[in-house]
Write a protein that holds these residues in place. Structure first.
Motif, PDB file in Angstrom:
ATOM      1  N   GLY A  10      57.775 -47.084 -11.950  1.00  0.00           N
ATOM      2  CA  GLY A  10      58.099 -45.943 -12.790  1.00  0.00           C
ATOM      3  C   GLY A  10      56.830 -45.307 -13.330  1.00  0.00           C
ATOM      4  O   GLY A  10      55.720 -45.761 -13.063  1.00  0.00           O
ATOM      5  N   ILE A  11      57.009 -44.216 -14.074  1.00  0.00           N
ATOM      6  CA  ILE A  11      55.883 -43.533 -14.710  1.00  0.00           C
ATOM      7  C   ILE A  11      56.038 -43.707 -16.217  1.00  0.00           C
ATOM      8  O   ILE A  11      56.952 -43.150 -16.816  1.00  0.00           O
ATOM      9  CB  ILE A  11      55.882 -42.031 -14.369  1.00  0.00           C
ATOM     10  N   PRO A  12      55.158 -44.517 -16.829  1.00  0.00           N
ATOM     11  CA  PRO A  12      55.307 -44.752 -18.261  1.00  0.00           C
ATOM     12  C   PRO A  12      54.818 -43.560 -19.072  1.00  0.00           C
ATOM     13  O   PRO A  12      53.864 -42.880 -18.688  1.00  0.00           O
ATOM     14  CB  PRO A  12      54.412 -45.966 -18.514  1.00  0.00           C
ATOM     15  N   LYS A  13      55.476 -43.292 -20.170  1.00  0.00           N
ATOM     16  CA  LYS A  13      55.025 -42.235 -21.086  1.00  0.00           C
ATOM     17  C   LYS A  13      55.188 -42.749 -22.505  1.00  0.00           C
ATOM     18  O   LYS A  13      56.288 -42.821 -23.034  1.00  0.00           O
ATOM     19  CB  LYS A  13      55.877 -40.989 -20.868  1.00  0.00           C
ATOM     20  N   ARG A  14      54.077 -43.155 -23.073  1.00  0.00           N
ATOM     21  CA  ARG A  14      54.112 -43.754 -24.413  1.00  0.00           C
ATOM     22  C   ARG A  14      53.967 -42.686 -25.475  1.00  0.00           C
ATOM     23  O   ARG A  14      53.094 -41.830 -25.392  1.00  0.00           O
ATOM     24  CB  ARG A  14      52.963 -44.765 -24.537  1.00  0.00           C
ATOM     25  N   TYR A  15      54.854 -42.727 -26.456  1.00  0.00           N
ATOM     26  CA  TYR A  15      54.768 -41.800 -27.578  1.00  0.00           C
ATOM     27  C   TYR A  15      54.090 -42.496 -28.753  1.00  0.00           C
ATOM     28  O   TYR A  15      53.977 -43.726 -28.778  1.00  0.00           O
ATOM     29  CB  TYR A  15      56.172 -41.335 -27.977  1.00  0.00           C
ATOM     30  N   ASP A  16      53.679 -41.687 -29.731  1.00  0.00           N
ATOM     31  CA  ASP A  16      53.078 -42.282 -30.927  1.00  0.00           C
ATOM     32  C   ASP A  16      54.118 -43.115 -31.677  1.00  0.00           C
ATOM     33  O   ASP A  16      55.305 -42.840 -31.622  1.00  0.00           O
ATOM     34  CB  ASP A  16      52.569 -41.188 -31.859  1.00  0.00           C
ATOM     35  N   THR A  17      53.622 -44.111 -32.383  1.00  0.00           N
ATOM     36  CA  THR A  17      54.507 -44.960 -33.184  1.00  0.00           C
ATOM     37  C   THR A  17      55.205 -44.128 -34.262  1.00  0.00           C
ATOM     38  O   THR A  17      54.581 -43.273 -34.885  1.00  0.00           O
ATOM     39  CB  THR A  17      53.682 -46.080 -33.847  1.00  0.00           C
ATOM     40  N   VAL A  18      56.503 -44.377 -34.426  1.00  0.00           N
ATOM     41  CA  VAL A  18      57.266 -43.668 -35.452  1.00  0.00           C
ATOM     42  C   VAL A  18      57.549 -44.632 -36.609  1.00  0.00           C
ATOM     43  O   VAL A  18      57.991 -45.760 -36.374  1.00  0.00           O
ATOM     44  CB  VAL A  18      58.595 -43.144 -34.874  1.00  0.00           C
TER      45      VAL A  18
ATOM     46  N   GLU B 240      62.646 -57.082 -18.619  1.00  0.00           N
ATOM     47  CA  GLU B 240      62.923 -57.632 -17.275  1.00  0.00           C
ATOM     48  C   GLU B 240      64.416 -57.614 -16.956  1.00  0.00           C
ATOM     49  O   GLU B 240      64.818 -57.364 -15.828  1.00  0.00           O
ATOM     50  CB  GLU B 240      62.457 -59.084 -17.213  1.00  0.00           C
ATOM     51  N   THR B 241      65.223 -57.943 -17.968  1.00  0.00           N
ATOM     52  CA  THR B 241      66.656 -58.098 -17.732  1.00  0.00           C
ATOM     53  C   THR B 241      67.361 -56.755 -17.616  1.00  0.00           C
ATOM     54  O   THR B 241      68.222 -56.578 -16.757  1.00  0.00           O
ATOM     55  CB  THR B 241      67.292 -58.926 -18.880  1.00  0.00           C
ATOM     56  N   PHE B 242      66.987 -55.798 -18.456  1.00  0.00           N
ATOM     57  CA  PHE B 242      67.770 -54.558 -18.523  1.00  0.00           C
ATOM     58  C   PHE B 242      67.027 -53.298 -18.058  1.00  0.00           C
ATOM     59  O   PHE B 242      67.649 -52.393 -17.523  1.00  0.00           O
ATOM     60  CB  PHE B 242      68.315 -54.343 -19.939  1.00  0.00           C
ATOM     61  N   VAL B 243      65.712 -53.221 -18.257  1.00  0.00           N
ATOM     62  CA  VAL B 243      65.000 -51.992 -17.878  1.00  0.00           C
ATOM     63  C   VAL B 243      64.584 -52.023 -16.412  1.00  0.00           C
ATOM     64  O   VAL B 243      64.775 -51.056 -15.679  1.00  0.00           O
ATOM     65  CB  VAL B 243      63.783 -51.733 -18.795  1.00  0.00           C
ATOM     66  N   ARG B 244      64.018 -53.152 -15.969  1.00  0.00           N
ATOM     67  CA  ARG B 244      63.565 -53.242 -14.577  1.00  0.00           C
ATOM     68  C   ARG B 244      64.659 -52.852 -13.575  1.00  0.00           C
ATOM     69  O   ARG B 244      64.390 -52.050 -12.673  1.00  0.00           O
ATOM     70  CB  ARG B 244      63.031 -54.647 -14.263  1.00  0.00           C
ATOM     71  N   PRO B 245      65.888 -53.379 -13.697  1.00  0.00           N
ATOM     72  CA  PRO B 245      66.915 -53.005 -12.711  1.00  0.00           C
ATOM     73  C   PRO B 245      67.185 -51.500 -12.688  1.00  0.00           C
ATOM     74  O   PRO B 245      67.479 -50.952 -11.634  1.00  0.00           O
ATOM     75  CB  PRO B 245      68.165 -53.760 -13.177  1.00  0.00           C
ATOM     76  N   LEU B 246      67.065 -50.836 -13.846  1.00  0.00           N
ATOM     77  CA  LEU B 246      67.276 -49.384 -13.884  1.00  0.00           C
ATOM     78  C   LEU B 246      66.177 -48.659 -13.114  1.00  0.00           C
ATOM     79  O   LEU B 246      66.440 -47.759 -12.325  1.00  0.00           O
ATOM     80  CB  LEU B 246      67.297 -48.876 -15.333  1.00  0.00           C
ATOM     81  N   ILE B 247      64.933 -49.079 -13.347  1.00  0.00           N
ATOM     82  CA  ILE B 247      63.810 -48.449 -12.633  1.00  0.00           C
ATOM     83  C   ILE B 247      64.004 -48.640 -11.134  1.00  0.00           C
ATOM     84  O   ILE B 247      63.877 -47.702 -10.344  1.00  0.00           O
ATOM     85  CB  ILE B 247      62.455 -49.049 -13.084  1.00  0.00           C
ATOM     86  N   LEU B 248      64.354 -49.856 -10.731  1.00  0.00           N
ATOM     87  CA  LEU B 248      64.549 -50.134  -9.304  1.00  0.00           C
ATOM     88  C   LEU B 248      65.676 -49.281  -8.735  1.00  0.00           C
ATOM     89  O   LEU B 248      65.580 -48.798  -7.603  1.00  0.00           O
ATOM     90  CB  LEU B 248      64.826 -51.622  -9.077  1.00  0.00           C
ATOM     91  N   GLU B 249      66.723 -49.074  -9.514  1.00  0.00           N
ATOM     92  CA  GLU B 249      67.818 -48.251  -9.028  1.00  0.00           C
ATOM     93  C   GLU B 249      67.341 -46.810  -8.805  1.00  0.00           C
ATOM     94  O   GLU B 249      67.663 -46.192  -7.786  1.00  0.00           O
ATOM     95  CB  GLU B 249      68.988 -48.287 -10.011  1.00  0.00           C
ATOM     96  N   PHE B 250      66.533 -46.305  -9.725  1.00  0.00           N
ATOM     97  CA  PHE B 250      65.991 -44.951  -9.560  1.00  0.00           C
ATOM     98  C   PHE B 250      65.151 -44.836  -8.296  1.00  0.00           C
ATOM     99  O   PHE B 250      65.170 -43.809  -7.632  1.00  0.00           O
ATOM    100  CB  PHE B 250      65.140 -44.564 -10.781  1.00  0.00           C
ATOM    101  N   ILE B 251      64.397 -45.879  -7.968  1.00  0.00           N
ATOM    102  CA  ILE B 251      63.511 -45.762  -6.805  1.00  0.00           C
ATOM    103  C   ILE B 251      64.117 -46.370  -5.546  1.00  0.00           C
ATOM    104  O   ILE B 251      63.435 -46.563  -4.540  1.00  0.00           O
ATOM    105  CB  ILE B 251      62.103 -46.359  -7.063  1.00  0.00           C
ATOM    106  N   GLY B 252      65.409 -46.643  -5.573  1.00  0.00           N
ATOM    107  CA  GLY B 252      66.089 -47.023  -4.330  1.00  0.00           C
ATOM    108  C   GLY B 252      65.913 -48.465  -3.912  1.00  0.00           C
ATOM    109  O   GLY B 252      66.217 -48.823  -2.777  1.00  0.00           O
ATOM    110  N   LEU B 253      65.409 -49.313  -4.822  1.00  0.00           N
ATOM    111  CA  LEU B 253      65.254 -50.718  -4.451  1.00  0.00           C
ATOM    112  C   LEU B 253      66.270 -51.574  -5.185  1.00  0.00           C
ATOM    113  O   LEU B 253      66.745 -51.228  -6.257  1.00  0.00           O
ATOM    114  CB  LEU B 253      63.843 -51.205  -4.791  1.00  0.00           C
ATOM    115  N   LYS B 254      66.586 -52.705  -4.559  1.00  0.00           N
ATOM    116  CA  LYS B 254      67.452 -53.670  -5.231  1.00  0.00           C
ATOM    117  C   LYS B 254      66.591 -54.708  -5.925  1.00  0.00           C
ATOM    118  O   LYS B 254      65.473 -54.990  -5.511  1.00  0.00           O
ATOM    119  CB  LYS B 254      68.323 -54.390  -4.184  1.00  0.00           C
TER     120      LYS B 254
END
Lengths: 477, 477
Positions: free
Chosen positions: B214-222, B305-319
């Motif tokens: 994925g492409i990370p985009k970090r925002y300033d701390t709120v 690892e449990t919840f974000v990684r699978p979403l990124i992989l789904e976006f890029i077509g990998l299982k």
């Protein structure tokens, strides 16, 4: 085209010996540089890194609740609850808040009974330091966070930042120059005509260098001209840590690489006992490695892996990982010579418990054999080939999980196999229809594409299946 | 600090069920984009890619030598050599040159006897098409080069270029926004003071997102302010495909994330039966995934690892790759609750043939437990802990080769262990000196650091070793 002096390969040096000799002559001294820790993913630490601050750097509440002096909670029980007053006896805190003197314990909010008017009741005494993360619970200042020669992972970045590290010393990535040569080599599809070849090798090198941790620098293709090549090589050596010269063809009249290296420096090895990859040139110019790589795509890839990758890894402080080998049964005869170690691209797949290796085309020009390969079988120099059904050692190119999911097809070629290949991992051996039937009888494939006309009946396939698998249930698509 | 409404975790949903429910609600539709093939390393193909041209696109000499018409060489033998004339009967060629009509065979230069005056002698007839690479030997136009959903490797780039492909359609990388929150969170070491925590989680997320594609985009701390967080979240959702909100602390008064998601969209899951990682929030705003991640570093990593990684992989077509698990013997008792699946970081190492797992600190705040871990033991929800010496399932974080090389130390802590840890992979369990002696007796460690004073003799260590290992040869450092 005249009959010029034609170079012949004088050497047929064992690959491992060639590597060893070359390394000794080279004597690479890796360098380091300092970078921001947030940019250090995948970089390799030059020194062990020790924490500069502790984390947490204060005693912190580990739960939401109240901070108390544990001594003042002593004696609290269900039948004899203690009443505490906000500000006087306790303060509300959230996880992560500072626990200040004289407080020394946290009581979870779930165990706090709100009485109103800033008063609460507790039914249990608090132990000293309960639910408090003490200073340095995570990281103690001076503790080693990561050792030297360590590839920095995401979690390491977190630990380094928490340990007060902002900049890290890492191995400097080597710059790897790539000079494609050959009058027949063109840069883009638009120029493609008969007799011309689109440069693909140097793009493969670029990607391999990136993967291995170097910085690729591709130069324009140089035509077959001794002086132009010499000029380009000298420039390439001065601008990089490693230089690759990609040959157009192997040992033709136009192969000036070896002469140029000899003029500018020293040729350590010319010709290794490896197939593909024999016409490798390992040279040194101005103390830097200059490697002549043959032009056939498969040779180019294997020579890169064998001789360039270890150099890049040495520059960045890593050791070559041991290749992982498996034993497999070859589904086809493999021929090889006693003159060299032979590297054969194979497809792999499990049929029941048998790991079946199907050799792909052995031509050094057949890029697709590498694209499709699941592994590379290594036939030692001492063998003159391997019979079908024999055991071979295969270096894995894909994870074993993928290979376990592979459909093994042995037989004739069929267009439907391309469609299947887009749907799943496919090991497809082309040995003709009868070869497919025999492999099926030996239990070495899942499906066998066949195109067999029975002359007597004028019918396709079915008479053959009846003849070779009498009484067996067979699925026909 | 007042007593505001405090959110409690209403859910304790099974992790797999949470994932499934969330995925169904989300319904991600991946996008594609077109890029140059030379920039496609590691990208995932959206469609199968078929060759546009053949390679070679002409009949090419496969050897240095001469091209001939095979028919004119018939009958040549050692006793009856044929003499051929340059220009008339043959032409010199190098590997890769065009073989033009009417020529149909190449004779290797080694088999050509130069007679001078443009004449040569051959002692063998040439077969038609010998030493010629026919059109399409490598790649035939229309042939599939790589399937869809394929991660492009260096060698694929070469084959694509040879097959006349200049641009490829690949899955678009998702942009993943990261919003760190928390008044106590600071961005740099210079601001560090008591009660402040340097933001490390969002740097770990950045690196994980990069690794996953994925492409990370970090925002300033709120800071902890409902309106400010709401504003930042809305902006983050609109500018990204996935949004991560990193919590400062877990379920304190200041945890506004769940309220904000509820206001702007929907909270699908709040609280999963996983430890660490319980206070996970899985939300949807404007159709996009918005995930609230707890602030403790280990929880943050595991929730990612449990919840974000699978979403990124789904976006890029990998299982998601199946994790690889091994069975190991735990060297220490592990406690766990029946309320959740417990993930315990462990060191691994072989002592003889026994794979020994040594649990590291279980604190969710202890980043170093992940840095040092070789694997993560999964204690199922149905178990209330595991006794020392029992078998557990461990998910590997490091390659098995590294683990085989690991020194297993069980016993007291000693500064020398840091130095050893810089020299080799080390699994170091701290169970005290006597624990070390007992592990050594059970054959579960290679070395046991001990600091034991014998009261009778005033001597350190040696009396204990004599007592526990009578007659055995022991090395003492």
């Amino acid at each position: 085209m005249g009959k010029k002096k034609r170079s012949t390969y004088i050497d047929n040096i064992d690959t491992d010996l060639a590597k060893k000799t070359y390394n000794e002559e080279l004597n690479i001294v890796p360098q380091w540089e300092e970078i921001g820790v947030e940019d250090s993913l995948g970089r390799v630490t030059y020194y062990a890194i020790h924490a500069r601050v502790s984390s947490p750097n204060y005693n912190a509440a580990a739960m939401d609740g109240i901070v108390v002096e544990s001594i003042r909670t002593q004696g609290a029980t269900e039948s004899n609850p203690k009443i505490l007053e906000e500000g006087e006896d306790f303060k509300y805190v959230n996880t992560g808040n500072v626990v200040e003197d004289p407080f020394d314990a946290v009581i979870m909010i779930e165990d706090v009974i709100d009485m109103g008017d800033g008063k609460i009741q507790i039914l249990n005494a608090a132990h000293p330091w309960q639910h408090i993360r003490p200073i340095g619970e995570d990281i103690v200042a001076t503790e080693m966070i990561v050792p030297s020669k360590h590839s920095i992972r995401p979690i390491d970045i977190g630990a380094l930042i928490s340990g007060g590290i902002e900049r890290v010393q890492v191995y400097k990535k080597p710059s790897v120059g790539i000079i494609p040569t050959g009058t027949e080599i063109i840069d883009s599809l638009a120029e493609l005509e008969t007799g011309k070849i689109i440069d693909s090798n140097s793009r493969v090198f670029e990607a391999l260098i990136l993967e291995d941790g170097g910085i690729p620098k591709r130069y324009d293709t140089v035509v077959d001209d001794h002086e132009l090549i010499k000029e380009a090589v000298l420039k390439g050596v001065r601008e990089n840590d490693i230089l690759i010269i990609g040959a157009g063809s192997s040992a033709g009249t136009k192969d000036y690489t070896v002469d140029v290296i000899e003029e500018l420096g020293e040729v350590i090895v010319h010709g290794v006992a490896m197939k593909p990859g024999k016409p490798t040139i390992l040279g040194i110019i101005e103390g830097k490695p200059v490697i002549g790589i043959p032009g056939y795509p498969v040779s180019a890839y294997i020579v890169f892996e064998t001789f360039v990758r270890p150099l890049i890894l040495e520059f960045i402080g890593l050791k070559e990982e041991e290749d992982s080998f498996v034993k497999a049964t070859t589904s086809k005869k493999i021929t090889s010579t006693l003159k060299s170690r032979e590297l054969v691209r194979v497809n792999l797949g499990y049929v029941d418990d048998k790991l079946i290796a199907t050799p792909l085309s052995s031509g050094a020009g057949v890029t697709m054999s590498l694209v499709k390969a699941d592994g590379i079988a290594v036939i030692p120099q001492s063998l003159e080939g391997v019979e079908a059904g024999n055991s071979i050692d295969v270096r894995l190119l894909k994870p074993m999980d993928r290979i376990r999911d592979t459909l093994v097809s042995i037989g004739s070629h069929d267009l439907i196999m391309d469609i299947i290949g887009d749907m799943m991992n496919l090991s497809s051996g082309h040995v003709g229809s009868m070869g497919g039937i025999l492999a099926m009888k030996r239990g070495e494939c899942h499906i066998a594409p066949i195109h067999l006309l029975d002359m007597d009946t004028g019918e396709y396939n079915i008479p053959y299946i009846k003849r070779y698998f009498p009484g067996q249930k067979m699925a026909i698509i």
